[in-house]
Scaffold this active site. Structure first.
Site, short mmCIF file in Angstrom:
data_model
loop_
_atom_site.label_atom_id
_atom_site.label_comp_id
_atom_site.label_asym_id
_atom_site.label_seq_id
_atom_site.Cartn_x
_atom_site.Cartn_y
_atom_site.Cartn_z
N LYS A 178 -41.74 -16.35 20.85
CA LYS A 178 -42.08 -17.94 20.19
C LYS A 178 -44.14 -17.60 20.59
O LYS A 178 -44.19 -17.98 19.87
CB LYS A 178 -42.37 -18.64 21.26
N LYS B 88 -28.42 -17.22 13.46
CA LYS B 88 -27.67 -17.73 14.69
C LYS B 88 -27.96 -19.51 12.82
O LYS B 88 -29.15 -19.32 13.38
CB LYS B 88 -28.64 -18.13 15.41
N LYS C 193 -31.24 -25.57 13.66
CA LYS C 193 -31.45 -26.67 11.93
C LYS C 193 -33.02 -26.06 11.60
O LYS C 193 -33.51 -27.21 10.46
CB LYS C 193 -31.62 -28.44 13.46
#
Ligand code: TRP
Length: 348
Positions: free
Chosen positions: A129, A212, A215
């Site tokens: 991240k 994966k 959204k």
């Protein structure tokens, strides 16, 4: 079943024999899709038969990434509605919103004092991240995220934590921190085991089976949203990428087909080899057409129930009210023990 008529009870259900306890959470951070349902919520529903379950919408984790306030509120309720509509039963399980129980952040502080910067820096999710970012602009909350997760789990003395493979490292950190605390201060925590979902439950993107289903990544066509209309579901599945060749089967050389077959199997309950046998001599288009129907009919009752819950919000709000109270009662006991172990003066 009318939404208002079946209110969850106000008391803790009797707990004659101690069943193993599980805690799990999902972040309310966007459109809910098949990956959330098949990868997590569907298993949560099944675990209610064998475990005492706490299921949490982890909104404090979600705000480690900037959220729009109206959307965050909406996403949180949508997520809880998905739990309830899928069969998480607020009479049997404790369903709640993380920020409704302040003990999570309180325990987190105490755990912060025995967690090392080095171990948090090694978390692969933290590294992913923050790749390329400087410390100057990395929020402390992103760094500290796993400690909040440890607090979530340890507060309830959970025996097991069902999570995806990507969260296994965080559960291992939780174990390390729990053991460290127990050793340094005296036993206060249960050291939890991760329950890692098996391959079939990992839903991949429809336009890139190496990723994966999510959204945020990729286009609208990469995922089937829980609330997608039947025609949209059929179209997205029809347009899903496939592998070279024509034979309907799974395997490492057929990642796209493996994903479609896994989704088929997860929704229908039919074993993979049986599905493969059914498509001998048939093509990808036949599989996709049938899979579209399987997904449409499996989601239909969930969609209906979600619309009912949306039309009358009292059932969900009442479930969350009861859930927070029951969660708080367990959390308070653990926290009192922890405070005592650490040497904090009890509140007179
Ligand atoms: N970090 C988890 C995820 O992103 C969500 C989560 C927060 C969680 N607290 C938890 C999962 C406690 C299991 C147990 O998927």
């Amino acid at each position: 079943m009318s939404a208002a008529a079946d209110k969850p009870p106000q008391n803790e259900p009797p707990r004659p024999e101690r069943r193993p306890r599980v805690f799990s959470g999902i972040q309310p951070s966007g459109t809910l899709h098949l990956g959330n349902y098949l990868g997590a919520v569907k298993n949560w529903v099944a675990m209610q038969d064998t475990h005492d379950c706490l299921y949490c919408a982890v909104d404090l984790h979600a705000i480690t990434v900037r959220q729009q306030r109206a959307e965050l509120r909406r996403n949180t309720i949508d997520l809880v509605n998905l739990f309830l509509a899928s069969g998480v039963d607020p009479e049997r399980s404790i369903v709640f919103v993380q920020s409704h129980v302040p003990a999570h952040t309180e325990l987190m502080w105490i755990l912060n004092t025995i967690t090392y910067m080095g171990e948090l820096r090694r978390m692969t999710q933290f590294k992913d991240k923050t790749a390329g970012a400087e410390g100057e602009s990395i929020a402390v909350g992103i760094f500290d995220y796993p400690v909040l997760m440890a607090a979530d789990i340890l507060l309830y003395r959970a025996d097991a934590v069902p999570v995806g493979e990507d969260q296994k490292q965080h559960v291992e950190l939780t174990r390390d921190v729990a053991e460290r605390f127990n050793k340094a201060f005296g036993k206060a925590f249960v050291v939890p085991e991760p329950i890692i979902r098996t391959e079939g439950a990992r839903v991949m993107s429809l336009d890139d089976p190496a990723k994966k289903m999510s959204k945020s990544a990729g286009s609208e066509n990469s995922y089937v949203a829980v609330m997608d209309a039947p025609d949209v579901i059929r179209r997205k599945i029809r347009r899903a990428v496939t592998d070279s060749g024509t034979e309907v089967r799974g395997g490492p050389d057929k990642p796209a087909l493996s994903n479609l077959l896994d989704i088929y199997s997860a929704f229908s309950g039919d074993p993979l080899d049986e599905i493969v046998r059914r498509y001998e001599g048939k093509g990808y288009a036949d599989l996709k057409a049938d899979l579209g129907e399987v997904v449409v009919s499996a989601l239909a009752p969930i969609q209906v129930r979600i619309r009912e819950l949306e039309a009358d919000t009292s059932y969900t709000l009442n479930a969350l009210h009861v859930g927070a109270e029951r969660a708080e009662a367990i959390a308070a006991r653990t926290l009192a023990k922890v405070r005592e172990r650490v040497g904090l003066v009890p509140r007179p």
